[in-house]
Scaffold this motif. Structure first.
Motif, mmCIF file in Angstrom:
data_model
loop_
_atom_site.group_PDB
_atom_site.id
_atom_site.type_symbol
_atom_site.label_atom_id
_atom_site.label_comp_id
_atom_site.label_asym_id
_atom_site.label_seq_id
_atom_site.Cartn_x
_atom_site.Cartn_y
_atom_site.Cartn_z
ATOM 1 N N PHE A 73 68.420 47.363 35.671
ATOM 2 C CA PHE A 73 68.332 45.948 36.597
ATOM 3 C C PHE A 73 67.495 46.236 37.904
ATOM 4 N N PHE A 74 67.581 47.495 38.413
ATOM 5 C CA PHE A 74 66.778 47.533 39.629
ATOM 6 C C PHE A 74 65.464 47.713 39.310
ATOM 7 N N PHE A 75 65.015 48.203 38.247
ATOM 8 C CA PHE A 75 63.687 48.271 37.649
ATOM 9 C C PHE A 75 62.904 47.068 37.451
ATOM 10 N N LEU A 76 63.798 46.249 36.703
ATOM 11 C CA LEU A 76 63.293 44.619 36.520
ATOM 12 C C LEU A 76 63.125 43.752 37.628
ATOM 13 N N ILE A 77 64.007 44.056 38.512
ATOM 14 C CA ILE A 77 64.286 43.063 39.625
ATOM 15 C C ILE A 77 63.107 43.639 40.750
ATOM 16 N N GLU A 78 62.863 44.734 41.013
ATOM 17 C CA GLU A 78 61.901 45.225 41.896
ATOM 18 C C GLU A 78 60.436 45.680 41.142
ATOM 19 N N VAL B 274 63.314 53.744 48.751
ATOM 20 C CA VAL B 274 62.330 52.694 49.010
ATOM 21 C C VAL B 274 63.236 52.018 50.083
ATOM 22 N N SER B 275 62.640 51.127 50.787
ATOM 23 C CA SER B 275 63.113 50.206 52.151
ATOM 24 C C SER B 275 64.228 49.603 51.462
ATOM 25 N N ILE B 276 65.524 49.946 51.824
ATOM 26 C CA ILE B 276 66.450 48.987 51.501
ATOM 27 C C ILE B 276 66.359 47.356 52.074
ATOM 28 N N SER B 277 65.807 47.426 53.261
ATOM 29 C CA SER B 277 65.707 46.177 54.105
ATOM 30 C C SER B 277 64.559 45.203 53.270
ATOM 31 N N SER B 278 63.654 45.903 52.490
ATOM 32 C CA SER B 278 62.618 45.199 51.819
ATOM 33 C C SER B 278 62.874 44.680 50.314
ATOM 34 N N ILE B 279 64.230 45.185 49.672
ATOM 35 C CA ILE B 279 64.376 44.728 48.431
ATOM 36 C C ILE B 279 64.796 43.243 48.245
ATOM 37 N N LYS B 280 64.774 42.960 47.260
ATOM 38 C CA LYS B 280 65.125 41.558 47.010
ATOM 39 C C LYS B 280 66.839 41.188 47.182
ATOM 40 N N ASP B 281 67.120 40.061 47.457
ATOM 41 C CA ASP B 281 68.283 39.669 47.563
ATOM 42 C C ASP B 281 69.249 39.666 46.396
ATOM 43 N N THR B 282 68.762 39.737 45.213
ATOM 44 C CA THR B 282 69.121 39.830 43.834
ATOM 45 C C THR B 282 69.480 41.445 43.952
ATOM 46 N N SER B 283 68.871 42.192 44.411
ATOM 47 C CA SER B 283 68.914 43.522 44.233
ATOM 48 C C SER B 283 70.146 44.143 45.113
ATOM 49 N N ASP C 147 73.287 40.730 54.758
ATOM 50 C CA ASP C 147 73.267 41.916 55.405
ATOM 51 C C ASP C 147 74.447 42.395 55.872
ATOM 52 N N VAL C 148 75.320 41.540 56.307
ATOM 53 C CA VAL C 148 76.742 41.860 56.785
ATOM 54 C C VAL C 148 77.685 42.198 55.768
ATOM 55 N N LEU C 149 77.476 41.857 54.855
ATOM 56 C CA LEU C 149 78.372 42.067 53.468
ATOM 57 C C LEU C 149 77.870 43.341 52.856
ATOM 58 N N PHE C 150 76.600 43.478 52.705
ATOM 59 C CA PHE C 150 76.222 44.812 52.497
ATOM 60 C C PHE C 150 76.373 45.820 53.336
ATOM 61 N N GLU C 151 76.359 45.733 54.823
ATOM 62 C CA GLU C 151 76.823 46.753 55.495
ATOM 63 C C GLU C 151 78.243 47.194 55.550
ATOM 64 N N THR C 152 79.342 46.215 55.408
ATOM 65 C CA THR C 152 80.536 46.285 55.516
ATOM 66 C C THR C 152 81.071 47.019 54.102
ATOM 67 N N THR C 153 80.362 46.320 52.877
ATOM 68 C CA THR C 153 80.793 47.055 51.735
ATOM 69 C C THR C 153 80.281 48.724 51.720
ATOM 70 N N SER C 154 79.112 49.033 52.205
ATOM 71 C CA SER C 154 78.351 50.287 52.233
ATOM 72 C C SER C 154 79.455 51.053 53.116
ATOM 73 N N ALA C 155 80.202 50.533 54.008
ATOM 74 C CA ALA C 155 81.054 51.273 55.120
ATOM 75 C C ALA C 155 82.422 51.608 54.115
ATOM 76 N N PHE C 156 82.928 50.567 53.600
ATOM 77 C CA PHE C 156 84.175 50.879 52.876
ATOM 78 C C PHE C 156 83.939 51.550 51.671
ATOM 79 N N ALA C 157 82.959 51.633 50.852
ATOM 80 C CA ALA C 157 82.770 52.498 49.792
ATOM 81 C C ALA C 157 82.042 53.827 50.157
ATOM 82 N N THR C 158 82.062 53.968 51.455
ATOM 83 C CA THR C 158 81.612 55.226 51.991
ATOM 84 C C THR C 158 80.196 55.491 51.613
#
Length: 447
Positions: A246-251, A285-294, A380-391
């Motif tokens: 999916f990352f390959f196809l989306i990006e 790759v730059s995470i801030s530059s990936i598509k919202d779907t990714s 971005d907030v949801l991404f940050e929180t999930t990233s923190a919770f999932a370490t």
């Protein structure tokens, strides 16, 4: 005095509380050390809150940072961070037990109970032997990883720096921490197959769980493995494949991520990002530059995380797999939930459900608060929180600009994610005694 002794004994015989207190103690020690001027290259203290955030991120093997690790921290600070990562990745009780064994001390019942909780074992039998295996396997894999990375790093950075970079990133990768001292994560090596494969291998091994290693070593063949090992390996392989495709196809045509790479590099980068997304915060790759779907795909993969009794975070692959199997069994009208010709116990299903509900509730609550306190879009907030919770440690770029409230909430989230939401609930929640009777069954309409 008797009351105090009784409460102390109750605490010592409460493994979840011991683990929670152990991680908290290590975070406090790390905060003090990272607050020292000697820990920073500019010889000035970074301040309590940022030191606390960094120490929590290291101990909880997350990788979220408020300052660039390579640019801000001195060699002393980097060594402190690496030690925190190693202890946090292996687990407080594993390290404490190894020190006790070296000193010739006897491992008492309360320590065995805490180890049992940390390694997700069903009994206390053979725990000391298992701990020895864990220590040996960890250091062996990290040593081999450092040797393989040095093949690339020494020619580029020189002998001293190349060896240090190899050791640091091998430990950071195996412990699924995601800290780097290259300055821009793995982006400089986005097309380097050797670096990508070595780091991915270390991350995957760190995220499988020590019990799986031992079972694979003893049985050799997949058919002979126990149900847990089969389930972990199957779920890990499936999630890696889904993430990569999916990352390959989306990006593929995204000019800011994969478009400029050749086909081999695109596949390599997609596999790397699929691997690190579920547990380790490196990025090529730059995470801030990936598509919202990714970004949304990554949120789901981060929430699932790695496997039990490993260095990874998240709700765990087996938890997610159990709920998926339960859903299919319910749809088909089957009474039991089965996998690999074995029935999954009702207590396992209930525990999996509790873990997911607690995790989702915490992430939604923290994300809701951060939308008020932070100047960032909800994704971005949801991404940050999930990233923190999932370490995990991946970010869309908002970590350095978090407010005081935001840093505190993300710090707490990393801590809960590493210790485990259910473990925290068991540690500080009052357990009621089991009833000697069951109420009559009542019918509630759902769905």
């Amino acid at each position: 005095m008797n009351y105090l002794k009784r409460k102390t004994l109750e605490f010592q015989l409460n493994p979840p509380a011991v683990l929670a207190a152990g991680f908290l103690s290590l975070i406090i020690i790390g905060t003090i050390l990272l607050s020292l001027p000697i820990a920073s290259k500019n010889a000035q203290s970074i301040g309590f809150l940022d030191a606390l955030f960094t120490a929590s991120s290291a101990v909880c093997v997350t990788g979220l940072i408020v300052v660039n690790t390579a640019e801000h921290w001195s060699l002393f600070g980097q060594i402190v961070i690496l030690i925190l990562i190693q202890i946090g990745g292996l687990g407080i009780m594993t390290m404490a037990t190894s020190v006790a064994l070296i000193m010739g001390k006897k491992i008492r019942l309360k320590e065995r109970l805490a180890i049992k909780e940390q390694l997700n074992q069903e009994t206390i039998g053979g725990l000391v032997k298992l701990t020895k295996y864990v220590i040996f396997i960890t250091f062996a894999i990290e040593f081999i990883g450092a040797l393989l990375l040095s093949v690339k790093f020494i020619p580029i950075y020189g002998r001293t720096k190349g060896i240090w970079f190899s050791i640091f990133h091998s430990i950071s990768a195996f412990c699924n921490a995601g800290f780097d001292i290259l300055g821009n994560s793995i982006a400089p090596f986005v097309g380097d197959i050797w670096i990508n494969i070595i780091l991915c291998s270390l991350i995957i091994l760190g995220g499988l769980g020590f019990a799986v290693y031992i079972d694979v070593y003893n049985q050799k063949r997949f058919k002979k493995l126990n149900i847990h090992s089969k389930f972990v390996l199957s779920m890990t392989g499936l999630l890696l494949l889904i993430g990569t495709v999916f990352f390959f196809l989306i990006e593929y045509n995204n000019p800011f991520t994969l478009e400029k790479l050749n086909t081999v590099e695109k596949i390599t980068s997609s596999f790397f990002q699929s691997t690190v997304t579920r547990t380790a915060g490196f990025n090529s790759v730059s995470i801030s530059s990936i598509k919202d779907t990714s970004a949304f795909l990554m949120i789901m993969l981060m929430f699932i995380g790695g496997s039990p009794a490993s260095t990874a975070g998240g709700i765990k692959t087996t938890t997610f797999g159990t709920l998926i199997l339960t859903t299919f069994s319910t749809i088909k009208g089957e009474k039991d939930v089965g996998v690999f010709n074995r029935r999954i116990g009702e207590n396992v299903i209930n525990k999996a459900l509790a873990i997911i509900i607690i995790g989702l509730t915490w992430i939604i609550t923290v994300s809701f608060i951060l939308t008020i306190t932070e100047q960032a879009v909800f994704l971005d907030v949801l991404f940050e929180t999930t990233s923190a919770f999932a370490t995990v440690g991946l970010t869309r770029g908002i970590t350095p600009s978090l407010s005081i409230v935001g840093k505190i909430l993300i710090t707490i989230t990393m801590y809960i994610g590493r210790v485990g939401a259910l473990t925290m609930a068991f540690a500080f929640g009052r357990r009621r005694k089991h009833k000697k009777y069951r109420e009559a069954e009542g019918n509630i309409i759902v769905g």
